[in-house]
Design an enzyme around this catalytic site. Structure first.
Site, PDB file in Angstrom:
ATOM      1  N   LYS A 100       0.807  -1.239  -0.029  1.00 38.89           N
ATOM      2  CA  LYS A 100      -0.037  -0.027   0.186  1.00 38.89           C
ATOM      3  C   LYS A 100       0.724   1.107   0.057  1.00 38.89           C
ATOM      4  O   LYS A 100       0.407   2.248  -0.660  1.00 38.89           O
ATOM      5  CB  LYS A 100      -1.017   0.010   1.312  1.00 38.89           C
ATOM      6  CG  LYS A 100      -0.382  -0.179   2.577  1.00 38.89           C
ATOM      7  CD  LYS A 100      -0.752  -1.616   2.902  1.00 38.89           C
ATOM      8  CE  LYS A 100       0.378  -2.017   4.288  1.00 38.89           C
ATOM      9  NZ  LYS A 100       0.055  -3.490   4.595  1.00 38.89           N
ATOM     10  N   ASP A 122      -0.759   3.897   7.977  1.00 35.53           N
ATOM     11  CA  ASP A 122      -1.000   2.371   7.004  1.00 35.53           C
ATOM     12  C   ASP A 122      -2.382   2.551   6.645  1.00 35.53           C
ATOM     13  O   ASP A 122      -2.852   2.413   5.472  1.00 35.53           O
ATOM     14  CB  ASP A 122      -0.782   1.128   7.994  1.00 35.53           C
ATOM     15  CG  ASP A 122      -1.650  -0.095   7.442  1.00 35.53           C
ATOM     16  OD1 ASP A 122      -0.639  -0.702   6.483  1.00 35.53           O
ATOM     17  OD2 ASP A 122      -2.455  -0.449   7.697  1.00 35.53           O
ATOM     18  N   LYS A 182      -4.020   2.884   2.542  1.00 35.03           N
ATOM     19  CA  LYS A 182      -5.203   2.142   2.120  1.00 35.03           C
ATOM     20  C   LYS A 182      -6.414   3.055   1.675  1.00 35.03           C
ATOM     21  O   LYS A 182      -6.961   2.740   0.602  1.00 35.03           O
ATOM     22  CB  LYS A 182      -5.645   1.201   3.015  1.00 35.03           C
ATOM     23  CG  LYS A 182      -4.731   0.166   3.537  1.00 35.03           C
ATOM     24  CD  LYS A 182      -5.037  -0.508   4.943  1.00 35.03           C
ATOM     25  CE  LYS A 182      -3.750  -1.505   5.139  1.00 35.03           C
ATOM     26  NZ  LYS A 182      -4.010  -2.024   6.418  1.00 35.03           N
TER      27      LYS A 182
HETATM   28  N1  HSE Z   1      -0.584  -3.839   9.963  1.00 33.47           N
HETATM   29  C1  HSE Z   1      -1.729  -3.844   8.946  1.00 33.47           C
HETATM   30  C2  HSE Z   1      -2.846  -4.038   9.897  1.00 33.47           C
HETATM   31  C3  HSE Z   1      -1.474  -5.021   8.208  1.00 33.47           C
HETATM   32  O1  HSE Z   1      -2.681  -3.932  11.254  1.00 33.47           O
HETATM   33  O2  HSE Z   1      -3.754  -3.890   9.518  1.00 33.47           O
HETATM   34  C4  HSE Z   1      -2.308  -5.005   6.779  1.00 33.47           C
HETATM   35  O3  HSE Z   1      -1.948  -3.827   6.190  1.00 33.47           O
END
Ligand code: HSE
Length: 428
Positions: A107, A203, A207
């Site tokens: 991502k 993160d 996304k």
């Molecule tokens: N570290 C990410 C999460 C893994 O906890 O969702 C998937 O991107």
């Protein structure tokens, strides 16, 4: 027999090992469904000797992932190295330039370089797919690009980081300390190598930016996501929000406003009884609102070996069947440059004040809110802790600017013992 689809895997961490397991276990099933064999021919990782619990003996080995991307016997390069630059980017670009389809779970790479890489795929007539990059095992990219392709999308939102949802829900149920729960999530293999990428909201924001591009036909604009992590969320807020009928989620929301695209990834309150409010542990949930279909809710595991490998292999199966759907659901050259919304939608807010236990303090706070156009919907004062009175207020809908102005004034009052906390309540 029809020609096999030949795969190469760059990166043999949790996800890479999961892909090997699926292909080894389900060779017949994949071949039956694709109408052709799906085979791994070559692999690459940093360490050849590490025990991954899978047999690597049948595959060619490359020390260098870029060399893997150049091999003549490879049709699809699967990139599960990770990282927005470095070997992952070099490997993906090399594969595309060499006429290989690419499936990636990365991502960060796409959030930063998605437009250029999608263009490169199109110039070379190959597919670039990224289902595993968003919400783990949930097939949300396919839902947007295929099943919901006839709809104008009004809003896409969801919980897209398993680590954060795990931390928030385990803290709520057990009263455990933030750091201890984060350590558990790391041990269970959910968290990124650097967990600040999870708890800081980055993160999940990666996304969201990919979903927004896919939903609204805009170029990926990670820089346009307003990001706030869960680090400042306390057990007190989790408990007080629950007491008022809400749960705290790290929620991503993307919507097209009149003045442009709004993208937010921030802790929000949602009604405890809503679908989002019932989401537990490492699960993710993505909600899409389309003009004809209405609301679609997808829930599932957002991280971990099996779910992420499942999503990678879903993309591989499309390629095996000869499908080449544009990366973001329409040709990359037609994606429009993103105009960022400056206003954002009004919302209700949960406010927590720590006030001195003195006569007239509540009056001063409510007067200040009123003077700034912030209307109180519900209010609760809890038992005093020493000389501090914790006060929770739920507002009516208001703009963030008006609210911040009011909170600035209240924070500067002598009777305000801690900086007020404000958490948005999302209508879901
Ligand atoms: N570290 C990410 C999460 C893994 O906890 O969702 C998937 O991107």
């Amino acid at each position: 027999m029809t020609k096999p689809l030949r795969l190469a895997i760059a990166g043999l961490g949790t996800v890479g090992a999961g892909i090997l397991k699926i292909v080894q276990q389900h060779g017949d099933l994949l071949a039956a469904r694709a109408g052709r064999p799906v085979e791994i021919v070559a692999i690459s990782a940093r360490s050849r000797s590490k025990d991954r619990g899978v047999d690597l003996s049948g595959y060619a080995w490359e020390d260098d992932a870029v060399a893997l991307a150049r091999r003549d016997d490879v049709d699809v390069l699967i990139e599960v190295i990770g990282g927005e630059d470095g070997p992952a980017k070099a490997t993906v670009e090399t594969a595309l330039k060499n006429g290989k389809h690419v499936v990636t779970a990365n991502k960060a790479l796409l959030a930063i370089h998605g437009q250029d890489i999608a263009m490169l795929a199109e110039e070379n007539g190959v597919a670039l797919r990224f289902e595993a990059a968003v919400a783990g095992g949930i097939p949300i990219v396919k839902a947007l690009t295929e099943g919901l392709a006839a709809n104008k999308i009004k809003r896409v939102m969801g919980v897209m980081n398993g680590t954060c949802n795990y931390i928030l829900t385990v803290m709520e149920h057990t009263g455990a300390d933030y750091a201890d729960v984060l350590r558990d999530a790391q041990e269970l293999g959910y968290a990124e190598a650097d967990p600040t990428v999870d708890v800081g909201g980055f993160d999940a924001a990666h996304k969201l930016s990919l979903l927004a591009a896919t939903a609204f036909g805009t170029q990926v604009d990670f820089g346009g996501v307003k990001i706030e992590g869960i680090e400042r969320i306390s057990l007190t807020d989790i408990k007080d929000a629950a007491d008022m009928g809400y749960r705290i989620k790290l929620l991503g929301v993307a919507r097209m406003n009149d003045d442009g695209l709004e993208q937010r990834m921030q802790p929000c309150l949602v009604p405890a009884t809503s679908a989002l409010g019932t989401l537990e542990g490492v699960s993710n949930m993505v909600i899409v609102e389309g003009d004809h279909v209405g609301q679609i809710v997808l829930q599932g595991p957002g991280a971990g070996e099996g779910p992420t490998a499942s999503a990678v292999m879903g993309d591989v199966m499309d390629i095996a069947r000869g499908l080449n759907i544009p990366t973001f659901g329409r040709p990359a050259k037609t994606l429009t440059k993103t105009q960022r919304s400056t206003t954002g939608a009004d919302a209700e807010y949960y406010l927590r004040f720590s006030l001195a236990d003195e006569t007239g303090v509540m009056a001063a706070v409510s007067t200040t809110l009123g003077e700034h156009g912030v209307s109180i919907n519900r209010m609760r004062q809890y038992d005093h802790e020493d000389d501090m009175a914790p006060v929770i207020i739920v507002t009516h809908k208001v703009s963030r600017t008006k609210l911040d102005n009011a909170l600035g004034v209240i924070a500067a009052m002598d009777v305000s013992l801690e900086k007020p906390i404000a958490i948005r309540i999302e209508t879901v």
